[in-house]
Enzyme design. Sequence first.
Site, PDB file in Angstrom:
ATOM      1  N   ASP A 138       0.822  -1.211   0.000  1.00  0.00           N
ATOM      2  CA  ASP A 138       0.000   0.000   0.000  1.00  0.00           C
ATOM      3  C   ASP A 138       0.856   1.262   0.000  1.00  0.00           C
ATOM      4  O   ASP A 138       1.805   1.384   0.784  1.00  0.00           O
ATOM      5  CB  ASP A 138      -0.910  -0.014   1.232  1.00  0.00           C
ATOM      6  CG  ASP A 138      -1.766   1.228   1.353  1.00  0.00           C
ATOM      7  OD1 ASP A 138      -2.628   1.433   0.487  1.00  0.00           O
ATOM      8  OD2 ASP A 138      -1.539   2.006   2.303  1.00  0.00           O
TER       9      ASP A 138
ATOM     10  N   GLU B  83       1.719  -0.091  -4.848  1.00  0.00           N
ATOM     11  CA  GLU B  83       0.785   0.995  -5.154  1.00  0.00           C
ATOM     12  C   GLU B  83       1.562   2.295  -5.060  1.00  0.00           C
ATOM     13  O   GLU B  83       2.070   2.648  -3.997  1.00  0.00           O
ATOM     14  CB  GLU B  83      -0.394   1.040  -4.178  1.00  0.00           C
ATOM     15  CG  GLU B  83      -1.400   2.122  -4.565  1.00  0.00           C
ATOM     16  CD  GLU B  83      -2.193   2.687  -3.396  1.00  0.00           C
ATOM     17  OE1 GLU B  83      -3.132   3.464  -3.653  1.00  0.00           O
ATOM     18  OE2 GLU B  83      -1.872   2.394  -2.235  1.00  0.00           O
TER      19      GLU B  83
END
Length: 567
Positions: A242, A279
């Site tokens: 993330d 990401e």
Amino acid sequence: MIFEVWAPRASRVEILPWQRELRAEGGGWWSVEVPEAGHGSDYRYMIDGDGPYPDPRSRRQPEGIFGPSRVYDHARFTWEDHEWKGRDLRGSVIYELHVGAFTPEGTFAAAIGKLEHLVELGVDFVEIMPVAPVPGGRNWGYDGVDLYAVNETYGGPDGLKMLVDACHRAGLGVILDVVYNHLGPSGNFLHPFGPYLTGTQGSYWGEAVNLDGPDSDEVRRYFMDNAVQWLRDYHIDGLRLDAVHALHDRRAVHFLAELADEIDALSCHLGRPLTLIAESDLNDPRMIMPREAGGYGMAAQWSDDLHHAIHAAVTGENHGYYADFAPLASLAKALTSGFVHDGGYSGFRRRSHGKPFTGPGHRLVCCSQNHDQIGNRPRGDRMTPAQLRLAAGILLASPYTPMLFMGEEWGTRSPFLFFTDHVEPALREGEGERRRREFEGFGYEWDAPDPGDEESFLRSKVDWSELKEEEHWSLLCWYRDLIALRKALPELTDPRLDRVRVEFDEAARWLRMGRQSLSVVVNFCPDSVTLPLSETPILLIAEEGVSADQGALRIPGQSMVIYRSVT
């Protein structure tokens, strides 16, 4: 049993309920042997008389983030995925889901009952949103703490293993979303143990992780060991990392490159491919460049540019960051170059952004919907089935790795709202306002429901009964056909961007993407369009009303077709 904990600043460490002091072992590590402890034993630590606190490496938190840690022996689980040899990301389709909202029950066990649906859909990987323990009983997962444990609401560590085992037996790989850039604001007890965090604001969501300061060697090891645990002990096939742009690391060897080295070594040992997907909103090709070439060595990265361009083209929205992607020229560039922002000016950021993408297309994971792009809208609203038909056609014919979001394949009417369940009154009462501030400047009228209201969570559960309705069943068949065609035709999985050609008419609002003799034509305009053809087309997938005769291709408004030209 031997207990070990890293607490470099402590002068005394005690383990409860046995009231035994741990012995300093050097390097900030402490240990103690407790012969009577074993699988199922609950325990906590006292640090210089303060506490008690759960173990930073707790494998299980049966009573939640404020309860004791519990000893969990990975070897006690019996795996049945012995024939599983792993799955490569290349040529794959990913399906992202939130365990709590994927089924009415919201558990790993219930998700197993839906795997047949995913197999019939034709996807290759299931990507699970974060499963670390969180405050309360409902959360997206990005407020996780106790990063080595598994949310008991979903089914705990055995529940996750049973889901992974079932996925593998069904031929599906599993990617787990992990959060290493911050920890949740509630139940984070790392501070008493050591300098895991810097004390500075690392991102909008919390303190920066200490990746390059004093004592950061062990902090980096904490996160790398966590990644290894998921891939080795839970048989996970890949990790989605993330918001890596919020990993602040000034070392010569970036944390991501070091992690990639570690996971490559583990892959060699296990004899199956292991995938790291970052990401990142930096549009920096170093993310996926090989480490030998000065890159970070990620297998792939999420790329929002194609999403934004598809969304703007299909919906007509041009507010906030969509303004940069409103022209069809942006969609054409996304389909041929990977990044739209590759060094040019971004109106939303009010500065230049990015660098040209140089890798093969499969290294970009792209979507027309995901948890962020839906859930970061105030009402969590999705595209309509009619819009999704076009979006899916572009995405699944693109040279990238496609990812779907749960319920998208049948156009569920369920929103995906932002939801939390904070137990501290200040966090619960301030969450809605914090969320509003986060999205100032995005062009929304922020009328979102209260994230702490249980109804926000319940409304976000996908409604499987919709599949009984013709409109939704028809869209599901459309997705199945598109995925099947993608797997049948090598042109559709060819990741070489220099072989993709795109033409479009901005005024008439149509776009044609071609590779070799294969073409995809999308008409975004409400009115029908007629395109001249010099060759005879064989229609492979076409919406109702599409026709080809006498050297012309006629496409009704807001519809698409995939065809092969025959000389």
